[in-house]
Design a protein around this motif. Structure first.
Motif, PDB file in Angstrom:
ATOM      1  N   GLU A  52       0.816  -1.196  -0.090  1.00 22.29           N
ATOM      2  CA  GLU A  52       0.045  -0.146  -0.112  1.00 22.29           C
ATOM      3  C   GLU A  52       0.708   1.216  -0.187  1.00 22.29           C
ATOM      4  O   GLU A  52       0.373   2.032  -0.717  1.00 22.29           O
ATOM      5  CB  GLU A  52      -0.887   0.032   1.168  1.00 22.29           C
ATOM      6  CG  GLU A  52      -2.101  -0.832   1.157  1.00 22.29           C
ATOM      7  CD  GLU A  52      -2.910  -1.370   2.332  1.00 22.29           C
ATOM      8  OE1 GLU A  52      -2.866  -0.618   3.334  1.00 22.29           O
ATOM      9  OE2 GLU A  52      -3.657  -1.970   2.410  1.00 22.29           O
ATOM     10  N   LYS A  53       1.868   1.105   0.751  1.00 21.98           N
ATOM     11  CA  LYS A  53       2.867   2.448   0.772  1.00 21.98           C
ATOM     12  C   LYS A  53       3.530   2.569  -0.686  1.00 21.98           C
ATOM     13  O   LYS A  53       3.485   3.918  -1.176  1.00 21.98           O
ATOM     14  CB  LYS A  53       3.822   1.942   1.879  1.00 21.98           C
ATOM     15  CG  LYS A  53       4.785   3.196   2.368  1.00 21.98           C
ATOM     16  CD  LYS A  53       5.551   2.575   3.395  1.00 21.98           C
ATOM     17  CE  LYS A  53       6.547   3.946   3.933  1.00 21.98           C
ATOM     18  NZ  LYS A  53       7.415   3.175   5.073  1.00 21.98           N
ATOM     19  N   ALA A  54       3.995   1.390  -1.239  1.00 20.70           N
ATOM     20  CA  ALA A  54       4.684   1.607  -2.520  1.00 20.70           C
ATOM     21  C   ALA A  54       3.542   1.939  -3.449  1.00 20.70           C
ATOM     22  O   ALA A  54       3.723   2.803  -4.648  1.00 20.70           O
ATOM     23  CB  ALA A  54       5.214   0.328  -3.050  1.00 20.70           C
ATOM     24  N   GLU A  55       2.225   1.794  -3.421  1.00 20.34           N
ATOM     25  CA  GLU A  55       1.136   1.900  -4.412  1.00 20.34           C
ATOM     26  C   GLU A  55       0.921   3.705  -4.397  1.00 20.34           C
ATOM     27  O   GLU A  55       0.557   3.976  -5.186  1.00 20.34           O
ATOM     28  CB  GLU A  55       0.043   0.981  -4.083  1.00 20.34           C
ATOM     29  CG  GLU A  55      -0.004  -0.356  -4.805  1.00 20.34           C
ATOM     30  CD  GLU A  55      -0.879  -1.190  -4.193  1.00 20.34           C
ATOM     31  OE1 GLU A  55      -1.033  -2.237  -4.916  1.00 20.34           O
ATOM     32  OE2 GLU A  55      -1.675  -0.943  -3.127  1.00 20.34           O
ATOM     33  N   SER A  56       0.986   3.664  -2.937  1.00 21.89           N
ATOM     34  CA  SER A  56       0.657   5.508  -2.918  1.00 21.89           C
ATOM     35  C   SER A  56       1.868   6.422  -3.492  1.00 21.89           C
ATOM     36  O   SER A  56       1.460   7.150  -4.198  1.00 21.89           O
ATOM     37  CB  SER A  56       0.414   5.541  -1.371  1.00 21.89           C
ATOM     38  OG  SER A  56       1.689   5.686  -0.851  1.00 21.89           O
ATOM     39  N   ASP A  57       3.006   5.724  -3.240  1.00 21.11           N
ATOM     40  CA  ASP A  57       4.119   6.392  -4.274  1.00 21.11           C
ATOM     41  C   ASP A  57       3.636   6.231  -5.699  1.00 21.11           C
ATOM     42  O   ASP A  57       4.052   7.392  -6.346  1.00 21.11           O
ATOM     43  CB  ASP A  57       5.368   5.742  -3.861  1.00 21.11           C
ATOM     44  CG  ASP A  57       5.739   6.147  -2.293  1.00 21.11           C
ATOM     45  OD1 ASP A  57       5.440   7.229  -2.020  1.00 21.11           O
ATOM     46  OD2 ASP A  57       6.789   5.442  -1.854  1.00 21.11           O
ATOM     47  N   ALA A  58       3.472   5.135  -6.247  1.00 23.69           N
ATOM     48  CA  ALA A  58       3.177   4.887  -7.693  1.00 23.69           C
ATOM     49  C   ALA A  58       2.001   5.791  -8.158  1.00 23.69           C
ATOM     50  O   ALA A  58       2.194   6.130  -9.467  1.00 23.69           O
ATOM     51  CB  ALA A  58       3.077   3.203  -7.724  1.00 23.69           C
ATOM     52  N   LYS A  59       1.044   6.119  -7.445  1.00 25.94           N
ATOM     53  CA  LYS A  59       0.001   6.829  -7.968  1.00 25.94           C
ATOM     54  C   LYS A  59       0.280   8.397  -8.165  1.00 25.94           C
ATOM     55  O   LYS A  59      -0.204   8.922  -9.288  1.00 25.94           O
ATOM     56  CB  LYS A  59      -1.249   7.094  -7.003  1.00 25.94           C
ATOM     57  CG  LYS A  59      -1.957   5.673  -6.666  1.00 25.94           C
ATOM     58  CD  LYS A  59      -3.078   5.990  -5.609  1.00 25.94           C
ATOM     59  CE  LYS A  59      -3.697   4.605  -5.473  1.00 25.94           C
ATOM     60  NZ  LYS A  59      -4.787   4.811  -4.248  1.00 25.94           N
ATOM     61  N   SER A  60       1.550   8.838  -7.601  1.00 24.03           N
ATOM     62  CA  SER A  60       2.029  10.087  -7.879  1.00 24.03           C
ATOM     63  C   SER A  60       2.943  10.193  -8.966  1.00 24.03           C
ATOM     64  O   SER A  60       3.456  11.266  -9.398  1.00 24.03           O
ATOM     65  CB  SER A  60       2.511  10.834  -6.720  1.00 24.03           C
ATOM     66  OG  SER A  60       3.706  10.176  -6.303  1.00 24.03           O
ATOM     67  N   ILE A  61       3.362   9.177  -9.519  1.00 21.75           N
ATOM     68  CA  ILE A  61       4.376   9.074 -10.820  1.00 21.75           C
ATOM     69  C   ILE A  61       3.471   8.908 -11.869  1.00 21.75           C
ATOM     70  O   ILE A  61       2.549   8.200 -12.086  1.00 21.75           O
ATOM     71  CB  ILE A  61       5.287   7.684 -10.559  1.00 21.75           C
ATOM     72  CG1 ILE A  61       6.063   7.827  -9.232  1.00 21.75           C
ATOM     73  CG2 ILE A  61       6.327   7.548 -11.698  1.00 21.75           C
ATOM     74  CD1 ILE A  61       6.890   6.666  -9.036  1.00 21.75           C
ATOM     75  N   GLU A  62       4.004   9.702 -12.982  1.00 19.88           N
ATOM     76  CA  GLU A  62       3.181   9.768 -14.195  1.00 19.88           C
ATOM     77  C   GLU A  62       3.832   8.508 -14.787  1.00 19.88           C
ATOM     78  O   GLU A  62       5.165   8.110 -15.115  1.00 19.88           O
ATOM     79  CB  GLU A  62       3.852  11.077 -14.987  1.00 19.88           C
ATOM     80  CG  GLU A  62       3.231  11.069 -16.259  1.00 19.88           C
ATOM     81  CD  GLU A  62       3.434  12.401 -16.925  1.00 19.88           C
ATOM     82  OE1 GLU A  62       3.588  12.281 -18.282  1.00 19.88           O
ATOM     83  OE2 GLU A  62       3.763  13.382 -16.349  1.00 19.88           O
TER      84      GLU A  62
END
Length: 182
Positions: A52-62
């Motif tokens: 979940e932590k990694a997915e939240s980072d991934a959401k902000s990456i284009e």
């Protein structure tokens, strides 16, 4: 006097447990850090927390264009999905190779005879290049940490759905590296 003895009897085990936990607090922390899932009554925590932590980072990456992902990578992703059905832990470990391959294709290698790379070297290179967002670097670091747990902790358990989620994130991390010109 009997009441005092009863009170001492009632407090003996709780005091002993607290005292032992205090004495071995470093070991208890290390043990709890190795637990991949925890379930008690209605509370459940698992490997998914790191994801979940990694997915939240991934959401902000284009997201790079889908065309950036080569056909060979698509077949590798399909193979990793099949591996996740049999051994989710192995799929997590193998999914990291997507990131390593992307890094190697963009010149991040060490060694003259046998080209190789390592997870820390990838992160150091990404940070030093200045071409990657902090979110991208953080995502790849999270993926590295999850992969390390799956690789090195014998009691680390991963579900198939968590392995598939990890694979999606690894594909995105590899695509970010591939999309950035060296």
């Amino acid at each position: 006097m009997d009441h005092l003895v009863e009170i001492i009897k009632a407090l003996a085990w709780p005091v002993a447990v607290i005292w032992m936990s205090f004495i071995f607090r470093a070991e208890v922390r290390a043990l709890l850090g190795r637990v991949s899932s925890f379930k008690y009554k209605g509370v459940e925590a698992s490997f998914g927390k790191s994801l979940e932590k990694a997915e939240s980072d991934a959401k902000s990456i284009e997201s790079p264009a889908q065309s950036q992902i080569e056909e060979s990578e698509n077949s590798q992703v399909e193979q990793l999905l099949r591996i996740s059905e049999v051994s989710p832990r192995a799929a997590v470990v193998e999914a990291w190779t997507l990131i390593e391959t992307a890094a190697m294709k963009h010149g991040l290698v060490a060694g003259a005879t046998i080209q190789r790379t390592n997870p820390r070297m990838i992160l150091s290179h990404l940070e030093a290049s200045g071409k990657f967002s902090p979110e991208s670097i953080h995502l790849i670091n999270e993926l590295r940490q999850i992969r390390n747990k799956a690789s090195h902790l014998p009691d680390f358990a991963v579900t198939q759905s968590d392995a598939e989620r990890y694979l999606e994130l690894a594909v995105k991390g590899a695509a970010v590296i591939s999309a950035t010109k060296s």
